[in-house]
Design an enzyme around this catalytic site. Structure first.
Site, mmCIF file in Angstrom:
data_model
loop_
_atom_site.group_PDB
_atom_site.id
_atom_site.type_symbol
_atom_site.label_atom_id
_atom_site.label_comp_id
_atom_site.label_asym_id
_atom_site.label_seq_id
_atom_site.Cartn_x
_atom_site.Cartn_y
_atom_site.Cartn_z
ATOM 1 C CG ASP A 30 -2.069 -1.010 1.056
ATOM 2 O OD1 ASP A 30 -2.308 -1.458 -0.088
ATOM 3 O OD2 ASP A 30 -2.705 -1.353 2.072
ATOM 4 N N GLY A 31 1.997 1.229 0.670
ATOM 5 C CA GLY A 31 2.875 2.393 0.677
ATOM 6 C C GLY A 31 3.379 2.726 -0.715
ATOM 7 N NE ARG B 1 7.674 4.887 -3.150
ATOM 8 C CZ ARG B 1 8.374 4.273 -4.105
ATOM 9 N NH1 ARG B 1 8.959 5.000 -5.046
ATOM 10 N NH2 ARG B 1 8.508 2.965 -4.120
ATOM 11 C CG ASN C 215 -5.412 5.501 2.416
ATOM 12 O OD1 ASN C 215 -6.283 5.153 1.630
ATOM 13 N ND2 ASN C 215 -4.348 4.754 2.675
ATOM 14 C CB THR D 24 -9.818 -0.697 4.357
ATOM 15 O OG1 THR D 24 -9.286 -0.067 3.188
ATOM 16 C CG2 THR D 24 -11.269 -1.070 4.113
#
Length: 324
Positions: A89-90, A94, A163, A204
């Protein structure tokens, strides 16, 4: 689905994954054999071994040079069909930082743990990229939030998040005293460790860990989730996507920091004010399948569903009873 003309894809990869070189070069081979060009960022080229000094050497295909190294800038993805994110997810977040200003979608391939933002697992790389080659995908927009910090009614900093925006005590000591405002009206004042303003996509992520509700991505909304609040009424709120959320830090309290997706920060001095609204630009998402969100949630979080019978079995049981 992609349009006509030259096709090029920007690759963003997690440099710390042992399997990243093999996966990145596998992707390059699939694309170049299909005549699709690949871009990599100059600061990532050595770790993915796509520079002239590293082995294996870049593969070539019908498109000519397999890889074009570009500078890491807001224009890196301009003109691309999509951004391919290899990681978790990181890495996806990015990639979104480069995809959003170029208005191109992101496809995430999970090499991490949960990878809730990603669309396919690494073991399905060939199948996923095959769909990209054929143009067999769709693009959906996910709402973002635009965040502004004001001090004495002057804008001092701004940013955006996919997010969440997480407002936290800068010193990590003591309680952060805030006043929550929705659509120009005060809602509650309380002390807390922090407060999150999130999107359905972010429901989430950090908001989930903070006790917020899971919101289906088709539903546009803004979420407000206090973290460890010292108050009787400091519950998660779900507001209209057109709402204007504001959090004021009391003048006698602590300085705070606003974390945007855990990647970028804005300073919030005591007495300052954070305002959050629906983002002016969405993040565009590559979707390869039409699996229900519930299935995705069960799979990613490994939720137990033992004992579920489902509607089909229930209807058949009722039909048997009717015949009796």
């Amino acid at each position: 689905m992609s349009g006509s003309g030259d096709r090029e894809i920007l690759l963003i990869a997690h440099p710390g994954r042992a399997e990243i070189v093999e996966t990145a070069h596998r992707a390059a081979k699939i694309f170049t054999e299909a005549g699709i060009g690949l871009r990599v960022l100059a600061d990532e080229a050595p770790s993915t071994r796509f520079d002239s000094r590293a082995e294996p050497a870049p593969v070539t295909g019908p498109a000519g040079d397999a890889v074009r190294v570009v500078e890491h800038s807001a224009a890196a993805a301009v003109g691309c069909e999509m951004v391919l994110a290899l990681g978790g997810d990181g890495t996806f977040l990015r990639a979104a930082e480069l995809a959003r200003p170029a208005s191109v979608p992101v496809l995430g391939i999970n090499l991490g743990r949960i990878g809730f933002l990603t669309e396919a697992e690494a073991e399905h790389l060939d199948e996923a990229l095959g769909q990209v080659v054929r143009g067999d995908y769709r693009v959906e927009d996910r709402m973002t939030i635009d965040v502004t910090v004001r001090v004495e009614d002057e804008v001092v900093e701004s940013g955006w998040a996919l997010n969440e925006a997480s407002i936290e005590n800068a010193s990590r000591m003591g309680v952060l005293e805030v006043v929550l405002e929705v659509d120009g009206r005060p809602v509650s004042a309380f002390g807390c460790d922090g407060i999150l303003i999130a999107t359905p996509t972010g429901s989430t992520a950090y908001a989930f860990s903070a006790g917020g509700p899971v919101v289906w991505p088709e539903l546009e909304a803004l979420l407000v989730i206090p973290s460890n609040a010292h108050a009787l009424f400091a519950r998660p709120l779900v507001t209209s996507p057109e709402s204007r959320i504001a959090v004021e830090s009391v003048a006698t309290g602590h300085d705070a920091i606003v974390f945007l997706d855990g990647r970028r920060t804005l300073a919030l001095p005591r007495g300052g004010r954070v305002e959050a609204v629906r983002g002016s630009e969405p993040v565009r998402w590559v979707r390869l399948d039409s699996a229900p969100f519930a299935d995705r949630m069960v799979r990613k979080f490994q939720l137990p569903v033992t004992g579920w019978r489902g509607r089909r079995r229930t209807e058949s049981t009722r039909a048997d009873r009717d015949q009796d």
